[in-house]
Design a protein around this motif. Structure first.
Motif, PDB file in Angstrom:
ATOM      1  N   PRO A   8       0.817  -1.252  -0.003  1.00  0.00           N
ATOM      2  CA  PRO A   8      -0.161  -0.036  -0.034  1.00  0.00           C
ATOM      3  C   PRO A   8       1.066   1.249  -0.207  1.00  0.00           C
ATOM      4  CG  PRO A   8      -0.939  -1.685   1.686  1.00  0.00           C
ATOM      5  CD  PRO A   8       0.366  -2.119   1.024  1.00  0.00           C
ATOM      6  N   ALA A  11       2.227   1.735  -3.482  1.00  0.00           N
ATOM      7  CA  ALA A  11       1.122   2.130  -4.436  1.00  0.00           C
ATOM      8  C   ALA A  11       0.522   3.378  -4.399  1.00  0.00           C
ATOM      9  CB  ALA A  11       0.042   1.019  -4.359  1.00  0.00           C
ATOM     10  N   TYR A  12       0.309   4.034  -3.136  1.00  0.00           N
ATOM     11  CA  TYR A  12      -0.192   5.229  -2.565  1.00  0.00           C
ATOM     12  C   TYR A  12       0.666   6.202  -2.453  1.00  0.00           C
ATOM     13  CZ  TYR A  12      -4.215   1.871  -2.799  1.00  0.00           C
ATOM     14  OH  TYR A  12      -5.419   1.112  -3.075  1.00  0.00           O
ATOM     15  N   ALA A  48      -9.362   2.683  -4.943  1.00  0.00           N
ATOM     16  CA  ALA A  48      -8.305   2.979  -4.300  1.00  0.00           C
ATOM     17  C   ALA A  48      -8.493   3.813  -3.021  1.00  0.00           C
ATOM     18  CB  ALA A  48      -7.354   3.750  -5.170  1.00  0.00           C
ATOM     19  N   ASP A  51     -10.094   1.702  -0.441  1.00  0.00           N
ATOM     20  CA  ASP A  51      -8.652   0.708   0.016  1.00  0.00           C
ATOM     21  C   ASP A  51      -7.959   1.545   0.992  1.00  0.00           C
ATOM     22  OD1 ASP A  51      -7.065  -1.600   0.186  1.00  0.00           O
ATOM     23  OD2 ASP A  51      -5.729  -0.589  -1.169  1.00  0.00           O
ATOM     24  N   ARG A  52      -7.593   2.895   0.808  1.00  0.00           N
ATOM     25  CA  ARG A  52      -6.965   3.664   1.816  1.00  0.00           C
ATOM     26  C   ARG A  52      -7.515   3.939   3.011  1.00  0.00           C
ATOM     27  NH1 ARG A  52      -5.459   8.681  -1.727  1.00  0.00           N
ATOM     28  NH2 ARG A  52      -4.406   9.126   0.122  1.00  0.00           N
ATOM     29  N   ARG A  86      -7.728  -6.320  -3.609  1.00  0.00           N
ATOM     30  CA  ARG A  86      -7.289  -5.138  -3.257  1.00  0.00           C
ATOM     31  C   ARG A  86      -5.779  -4.991  -3.605  1.00  0.00           C
ATOM     32  NH1 ARG A  86      -8.854  -4.372   3.013  1.00  0.00           N
ATOM     33  NH2 ARG A  86      -7.600  -2.481   2.822  1.00  0.00           N
ATOM     34  N   HIS A  87      -5.223  -6.069  -3.811  1.00  0.00           N
ATOM     35  CA  HIS A  87      -3.807  -6.156  -4.584  1.00  0.00           C
ATOM     36  C   HIS A  87      -3.891  -5.617  -5.999  1.00  0.00           C
ATOM     37  CE1 HIS A  87      -2.372  -9.233  -1.308  1.00  0.00           C
ATOM     38  NE2 HIS A  87      -2.724  -8.084  -0.881  1.00  0.00           N
ATOM     39  N   ARG A  90      -4.234  -2.069  -5.958  1.00  0.00           N
ATOM     40  CA  ARG A  90      -2.795  -1.145  -5.540  1.00  0.00           C
ATOM     41  C   ARG A  90      -1.882  -1.352  -6.968  1.00  0.00           C
ATOM     42  NH1 ARG A  90      -3.120  -4.152  -0.016  1.00  0.00           N
ATOM     43  NH2 ARG A  90      -4.780  -3.046   0.872  1.00  0.00           N
TER      44      ARG A  90
END
Length: 99
Positions: A8, A11-12, A48, A51-52, A86-87, A90
């Protein structure tokens, strides 16, 4: 280029704030004509940000919402491998923002 399954944090790393993303999602919904398709970018950014949120405040509701949004994106754009939704989000977010 990001790893196949970035963390994470990877990705973010360059993502706008959660509030900025919610604002973008809201404005996109507001300005899109009724029944017009929203597009892949909208659903990626929605998944996204959810997810965050689930990463920041993990509980049953946030995790369920994130998983559902991520699964929706996965269904729109099936990958070559079976993976955790979720993967996948990301990975796709990292690829979209690290170009």
């Amino acid at each position: 280029m990001p790893e196949q399954w970035p963390t994470p944090e990877q990705a973010y790393a360059n993502a706008p704030s959660i509030l900025s993303e919610i604002d973008w999602l809201s404005r996109t919904l507001y300005t899109t004509p009724c029944l017009a398709p929203l597009g892949w970018e909208y659903y990626l950014r929605k998944a996204a940000v959810l997810d965050r949120i689930a990463l920041a405040a993990p509980d049953d509701d946030t995790t369920t919402d994130a998983r559902a949004a991520c699964a929706f994106l996965l269904d729109m754009d099936p990958p070559t491998a079976i993976c955790d939704p979720r993967h996948y989000v990301r990975q796709q977010y990292a690829l979209a923002t690290h170009r």
